[in-house]
Design a protein around this motif. Structure first.
Motif, PDB file in Angstrom:
ATOM      1  N   THR A  80       0.856  -1.179   0.000  1.00 27.20           N
ATOM      2  CA  THR A  80       0.000   0.000   0.000  1.00 27.20           C
ATOM      3  C   THR A  80       0.894   1.231   0.000  1.00 27.20           C
ATOM      4  OG1 THR A  80      -1.699  -1.177   1.237  1.00 27.20           O
ATOM      5  CG2 THR A  80      -1.805   1.241   1.253  1.00 27.20           C
ATOM      6  N   ILE A  81       0.703   2.076  -0.991  1.00 22.95           N
ATOM      7  CA  ILE A  81       1.505   3.292  -1.107  1.00 22.95           C
ATOM      8  C   ILE A  81       0.541   4.470  -1.221  1.00 22.95           C
ATOM      9  CG2 ILE A  81       3.181   4.556  -2.512  1.00 22.95           C
ATOM     10  CD1 ILE A  81       4.309   1.840  -3.384  1.00 22.95           C
ATOM     11  N   GLN A  82       0.737   5.437  -0.340  1.00 23.13           N
ATOM     12  CA  GLN A  82      -0.096   6.637  -0.385  1.00 23.13           C
ATOM     13  C   GLN A  82       0.363   7.541  -1.525  1.00 23.13           C
ATOM     14  OE1 GLN A  82      -2.838   7.058   1.500  1.00 23.13           O
ATOM     15  NE2 GLN A  82      -2.339   4.995   2.200  1.00 23.13           N
ATOM     16  N   PRO A  83      -0.548   8.090  -2.284  1.00 19.68           N
ATOM     17  CA  PRO A  83      -0.163   8.957  -3.408  1.00 19.68           C
ATOM     18  C   PRO A  83       0.757  10.105  -3.007  1.00 19.68           C
ATOM     19  CG  PRO A  83      -2.475   8.403  -3.574  1.00 19.68           C
ATOM     20  CD  PRO A  83      -2.004   7.888  -2.240  1.00 19.68           C
ATOM     21  N   THR A  84       0.501  10.742  -1.867  1.00 16.99           N
ATOM     22  CA  THR A  84       1.360  11.864  -1.467  1.00 16.99           C
ATOM     23  C   THR A  84       2.782  11.396  -1.181  1.00 16.99           C
ATOM     24  OG1 THR A  84       0.507  11.619   0.786  1.00 16.99           O
ATOM     25  CG2 THR A  84      -0.493  13.340  -0.585  1.00 16.99           C
ATOM     26  N   ASP A  85       2.935  10.217  -0.572  1.00 21.20           N
ATOM     27  CA  ASP A  85       4.273   9.669  -0.314  1.00 21.20           C
ATOM     28  C   ASP A  85       4.967   9.301  -1.613  1.00 21.20           C
ATOM     29  OD1 ASP A  85       3.816   9.905   2.425  1.00 21.20           O
ATOM     30  OD2 ASP A  85       3.098   7.833   2.599  1.00 21.20           O
ATOM     31  N   PHE A  86       4.221   8.701  -2.533  1.00 21.66           N
ATOM     32  CA  PHE A  86       4.783   8.289  -3.818  1.00 21.66           C
ATOM     33  C   PHE A  86       5.299   9.492  -4.605  1.00 21.66           C
ATOM     34  CE2 PHE A  86       3.863   7.424  -8.399  1.00 21.66           C
ATOM     35  CZ  PHE A  86       4.931   6.566  -8.619  1.00 21.66           C
ATOM     36  N   PHE A  87       4.472  10.520  -4.737  1.00 23.62           N
ATOM     37  CA  PHE A  87       4.891  11.676  -5.526  1.00 23.62           C
ATOM     38  C   PHE A  87       5.986  12.472  -4.828  1.00 23.62           C
ATOM     39  CE2 PHE A  87       0.878  10.651  -7.629  1.00 23.62           C
ATOM     40  CZ  PHE A  87       1.352  10.553  -8.937  1.00 23.62           C
ATOM     41  N   ALA A  88       6.008  12.455  -3.508  1.00 25.21           N
ATOM     42  CA  ALA A  88       7.122  13.078  -2.782  1.00 25.21           C
ATOM     43  C   ALA A  88       8.418  12.335  -3.072  1.00 25.21           C
ATOM     44  CB  ALA A  88       6.835  13.105  -1.284  1.00 25.21           C
ATOM     45  N   ALA A  89       8.354  11.019  -3.169  1.00 24.94           N
ATOM     46  CA  ALA A  89       9.556  10.225  -3.486  1.00 24.94           C
ATOM     47  C   ALA A  89      10.071  10.573  -4.874  1.00 24.94           C
ATOM     48  CB  ALA A  89       9.249   8.733  -3.391  1.00 24.94           C
ATOM     49  N   LEU A  90       9.172  10.727  -5.828  1.00 25.83           N
ATOM     50  CA  LEU A  90       9.583  11.071  -7.194  1.00 25.83           C
ATOM     51  C   LEU A  90      10.131  12.485  -7.302  1.00 25.83           C
ATOM     52  CD1 LEU A  90       6.738   9.589  -9.431  1.00 25.83           C
ATOM     53  CD2 LEU A  90       8.909   8.549  -8.782  1.00 25.83           C
ATOM     54  N   ALA A  91       9.765  13.341  -6.350  1.00 23.31           N
ATOM     55  CA  ALA A  91      10.142  14.748  -6.424  1.00 23.31           C
ATOM     56  C   ALA A  91      11.611  15.005  -6.103  1.00 23.31           C
ATOM     57  CB  ALA A  91       9.263  15.580  -5.493  1.00 23.31           C
ATOM     58  N   HIS A  92      12.297  14.049  -5.514  1.00 20.74           N
ATOM     59  CA  HIS A  92      13.717  14.242  -5.192  1.00 20.74           C
ATOM     60  C   HIS A  92      14.573  13.678  -6.313  1.00 20.74           C
ATOM     61  CE1 HIS A  92      17.590  14.097  -3.237  1.00 20.74           C
ATOM     62  NE2 HIS A  92      17.096  14.968  -2.365  1.00 20.74           N
ATOM     63  N   GLU A  93      15.516  14.471  -6.795  1.00 19.40           N
ATOM     64  CA  GLU A  93      16.322  14.084  -7.955  1.00 19.40           C
ATOM     65  C   GLU A  93      17.062  12.763  -7.765  1.00 19.40           C
ATOM     66  OE1 GLU A  93      19.834  15.736 -10.904  1.00 19.40           O
ATOM     67  OE2 GLU A  93      19.278  16.934  -9.164  1.00 19.40           O
ATOM     68  N   THR A  94      17.676  12.554  -6.627  1.00 24.16           N
ATOM     69  CA  THR A  94      18.428  11.311  -6.413  1.00 24.16           C
ATOM     70  C   THR A  94      17.508  10.099  -6.469  1.00 24.16           C
ATOM     71  OG1 THR A  94      20.121  12.425  -5.101  1.00 24.16           O
ATOM     72  CG2 THR A  94      19.902  10.034  -4.798  1.00 24.16           C
ATOM     73  N   ARG A  95      16.375  10.180  -5.798  1.00 17.59           N
ATOM     74  CA  ARG A  95      15.443   9.051  -5.809  1.00 17.59           C
ATOM     75  C   ARG A  95      14.901   8.799  -7.211  1.00 17.59           C
ATOM     76  NH1 ARG A  95      14.107  11.470  -0.686  1.00 17.59           N
ATOM     77  NH2 ARG A  95      12.340  12.571  -1.626  1.00 17.59           N
ATOM     78  N   LEU A  96      14.561   9.857  -7.923  1.00 23.60           N
ATOM     79  CA  LEU A  96      14.038   9.693  -9.277  1.00 23.60           C
ATOM     80  C   LEU A  96      15.095   9.105 -10.205  1.00 23.60           C
ATOM     81  CD1 LEU A  96      11.727   9.994 -11.258  1.00 23.60           C
ATOM     82  CD2 LEU A  96      12.459  12.371 -11.639  1.00 23.60           C
ATOM     83  N   ARG A  97      16.320   9.580 -10.121  1.00 22.09           N
ATOM     84  CA  ARG A  97      17.393   9.046 -10.970  1.00 22.09           C
ATOM     85  C   ARG A  97      17.642   7.570 -10.670  1.00 22.09           C
ATOM     86  NH1 ARG A  97      22.133  13.496 -10.978  1.00 22.09           N
ATOM     87  NH2 ARG A  97      23.056  12.069 -12.511  1.00 22.09           N
ATOM     88  N   CYS A  98      17.630   7.195  -9.397  1.00 21.39           N
ATOM     89  CA  CYS A  98      17.800   5.774  -9.045  1.00 21.39           C
ATOM     90  C   CYS A  98      16.641   4.942  -9.589  1.00 21.39           C
ATOM     91  CB  CYS A  98      17.903   5.617  -7.529  1.00 21.39           C
ATOM     92  SG  CYS A  98      19.464   6.174  -6.818  1.00 21.39           S
TER      93      CYS A  98
END
Length: 121
Positions: free
Chosen positions: A6-24
């Motif tokens: 279960t992943i909350q949308p706000t947590d998911f999009f916050a994770a994508l918002a950081h460059e390092t996490r998105l690049r990984c």
């Protein structure tokens, strides 16, 4: 059989918002599995920084890890909710050829001593 996390949308999009996490995540979408040393080499960041962000992705359920000797390998979780998997696929398709994502993959391809050959340290 694994059940979807279960992943909350706000947590998911916050994770994508950081460059390092998105690049990984983009690298992990392209490659079935990568070790921390490959990710640090590809994105040009230090190991503690990358490991901290990978831990956040793991805690959220976006990636899983496995240990092999001294190395920790990460992959995109195989049990993502359908909507999360769809957003990740669409995001990957949209940005994988753009900077810095395409460059990350080129740098990774040139990395000497990648796992699978002699192990990196």
């Amino acid at each position: 059989m694994f059940s979807a996390v279960t992943i909350q949308p706000t947590d998911f999009f916050a994770a994508l918002a950081h460059e390092t996490r998105l690049r990984c995540l983009i690298l992990l979408m392209r490659h079935p599995e990568l070790c921390v040393c490959e990710l640090t080499h590809a994105i040009g960041a230090v190991q503690p920084h990358v490991s901290r962000h990978l831990a956040q992705l793991r805690e959220l359920g976006l990636v899983t890890d496995r240990r092999e000797g001294l190395w920790i390998f990460y992959r995109v979780s195989p049990v993502l909710p359908d909507w999360v998997a769809a957003v990740l696929r669409e995001t990957f398709d949209a940005v994988c050829g753009e900077r810095p994502f395409a460059e990350d993959d080129r740098v990774l391809a040139q990395m000497p001593n990648r796992p699978g050959v002699p192990r990196c340290a």
